[in-house]
Each structure stands twice: as C-alpha cells, then as structure tokens.
Design an enzyme around this catalytic site. Structure first.
Site, PDB file in Angstrom:
ATOM      1  NE  ARG A  78      44.103  56.773  41.712  1.00 34.88           N
ATOM      2  CZ  ARG A  78      44.288  55.576  41.164  1.00 34.88           C
ATOM      3  NH1 ARG A  78      45.434  54.950  41.309  1.00 34.88           N
ATOM      4  NH2 ARG A  78      43.338  55.006  40.464  1.00 34.88           N
ATOM      5  NE  ARG A 104      51.597  52.551  40.828  1.00 38.03           N
ATOM      6  CZ  ARG A 104      52.127  52.896  41.977  1.00 38.03           C
ATOM      7  NH1 ARG A 104      51.353  53.264  42.978  1.00 38.03           N
ATOM      8  NH2 ARG A 104      53.421  52.894  42.152  1.00 38.03           N
ATOM      9  CG  LEU A 106      43.621  50.192  35.274  1.00 39.54           C
ATOM     10  CD1 LEU A 106      42.864  49.577  34.112  1.00 39.54           C
ATOM     11  CD2 LEU A 106      44.897  50.861  34.791  1.00 39.54           C
ATOM     12  CG  ASN A 120      43.272  42.184  37.853  1.00 33.89           C
ATOM     13  OD1 ASN A 120      44.425  41.958  37.507  1.00 33.89           O
ATOM     14  ND2 ASN A 120      42.957  42.566  39.078  1.00 33.89           N
ATOM     15  CG  HIS A 122      42.780  38.704  43.051  1.00 38.92           C
ATOM     16  ND1 HIS A 122      43.462  39.842  43.429  1.00 38.92           N
ATOM     17  CD2 HIS A 122      42.358  38.111  44.189  1.00 38.92           C
ATOM     18  CE1 HIS A 122      43.455  39.931  44.744  1.00 38.92           C
ATOM     19  NE2 HIS A 122      42.789  38.897  45.237  1.00 38.92           N
TER      20      HIS A 122
HETATM   21  C1  GRF Z   1      49.854  37.437  39.888  1.00 36.23           C
HETATM   22  O1  GRF Z   1      49.573  36.576  40.962  1.00 36.23           O
HETATM   23  C2  GRF Z   1      48.730  38.420  39.712  1.00 36.23           C
HETATM   24  O2  GRF Z   1      47.477  37.871  39.880  1.00 36.23           O
HETATM   25  C3  GRF Z   1      49.043  39.403  40.799  1.00 36.23           C
HETATM   26  O3  GRF Z   1      50.436  39.598  40.668  1.00 36.23           O
HETATM   27  C4  GRF Z   1      51.011  38.380  40.198  1.00 36.23           C
HETATM   28  C5  GRF Z   1      51.818  38.708  38.959  1.00 36.23           C
HETATM   29  O4  GRF Z   1      53.005  38.025  38.965  1.00 36.23           O
HETATM   30  N1  GRF Z   1      48.245  40.594  40.703  1.00 36.23           N
HETATM   31  P1  GRF Z   1      54.063  38.160  37.776  1.00 36.23           P
HETATM   32  O5  GRF Z   1      54.615  39.573  37.788  1.00 36.23           O
HETATM   33  O6  GRF Z   1      53.359  37.846  36.498  1.00 36.23           O
HETATM   34  O7  GRF Z   1      55.098  37.133  38.112  1.00 36.23           O
END
Ligand code: GRF
Length: 202
Positions: A78, A104, A106, A120, A122
């Site tokens: 990593r 991943r 970071l 990020n 989520h």
């Molecule tokens: C999103 O829900 C993001 O929050 C999560 O992965 C998804 C990304 O989807 N970590 P995409 O590749 O933009 O369609």
C-alpha cells in the site's frame, strides 16, 4: 469569474478539483454534467484518477480532462501504491480531492499531503453503516431509514467530520441496487452543496 444575473454581477472564486474513482463513475458524471450546465460557476475538475482501469474515466476523457490510473495491484505494498498515487496527483494543482466511489482507503502519505482537503461521499447516514458495503449492511439490518453523507476524510474508515447528510427511507420492496440508486441521487446533490460551501470559504 464573474457572472451577470438579474442585472447583478456575482463573483465566484476559482476552485480546482481532482477526483478519484474505482468504478462506473456515475457520481463523477453527475458532477461533470452539473459543471457543464453552469451550476458550479468557477469550479473546474482538473484531473481524474483511478486505482484500476475504471470505466468511469471516460466521463473525464470525453471532456478532455486529464486522467490517470495507478493500479493498486501493480504495487508490492500500500505504501508503494500510495507513493505512486501521490506522484500522479502532484502532476495537477487543485484545491480539493474528491473521492467519488474510490474503493480503497487512502494511504497515510496522501492524507498527509492534503490535510482537510479530501472529501468523500458515502451511501449511508454516517456514523451509521461505515465501510464498503453500506447499502447492503443497511438492508441486512432491517432499518426503515438510511441516508447519504459527505465527509472530510480522516485516517479511519468513514469517520471524518460530517459536512452534509440526509435521511432516505428504505422501502419494503428495495433491492440493494434500487436503494443505492436513490441514495446516489441525494449524494450528488449534497456534494454540489458542499462544494459551493467550500468554494465560499476559499
Ligand atoms: C457511491 O455511492 C459512493 O458513495 C460509493 O460508491 C458509489 C459510487 O458510485 N463510495 P459510482 O461509481 O459513482 O456510480
């Protein structure tokens, strides 16, 4: 950048973004389309990178935005991957690094290089359901509501300061795909709002 609307001039600070993805990049596409439509005046995506040959890189390349791939599997550790990723990121100057579906954690050297500047999204109402399977975990837990969040990235798993979040109902008929689809719509809107807030503070 100055725009004139309703006879009044509005100034927008320039804000440059780099984006990291792993998959189809539908949230990246939504961000780029919002910029194309003029919804984020002054905001520019200057580079898009991935940890694999991600399909979503095409959303950048068709707009002539530079892309790079630093394949996680191409490095012995990593730390080595992190060094290569940092070198690729350093080829561009940007104000914020957006993790848009990067699957991943970071490495430390990347976190240290951009303190308070990594964002990020989520697919859950953090701190509920952190981790890589947030939508599946919410369905398995049988909750009636989950959500979407935008956070500042910290060294732990999805535990940085929350910048925006919103509740989303779970329907009795929901599959993981259907629920994730509705969550992403909210994630995209929350990210645009957070970017506008961050731009104001630059
Ligand atoms: C999103 O829900 C993001 O929050 C999560 O992965 C998804 C990304 O989807 N970590 P995409 O590749 O933009 O369609």
């Amino acid at each position: 950048m100055t725009l004139v609307a309703d006879g009044e001039a509005h100034s927008f600070k320039p804000m440059k973004l780099a984006v990291l993805i792993s998959g189809t990049g539908s949230n990246l596409e939504a961000l780029l389309s919002a910029i194309d439509r003029g919804e984020l005046p002054g905001v520019e995506v200057v580079a898009v990178g991935a940890d694999r040959e991600a399909e979503g890189l095409q959303h950048a390349s068709i707009r002539d935005i530079p892309t790079f791939t630093v394949p996680f599997r191409g490095y012995s550790s990593r730390t080595h991957w992190g060094e290569a990723l940092l070198e690729a990121l350093r080829a561009s100057e940007f104000d914020y690094l957006i993790l848009s579906g990067l699957m991943r954690l970071l490495p430390k050297q990347v976190l240290d290089a951009y303190p308070n500047r990594i964002i990020n999204t989520h697919p859950a109402y953090l701190p509920e359901f952190p981790g890589a399977h947030a939508v599946r975990d919410a369905l398995a837990a049988g909750v009636t509501e989950t959500g979407a969040s935008v956070i500042e990235v910290a060294p732990g798993v999805d535990d940085g300061p929350i910048l925006a979040r919103e509740r989303i109902p779970v329907l009795a008929s929901d599959t993981e795909e259907a629920l994730h689809g509705r969550i992403k719509i909210v994630e995209r809107r929350l990210l645009l709002q957070v970017l506008k807030d961050l731009q104001e503070k630059l």
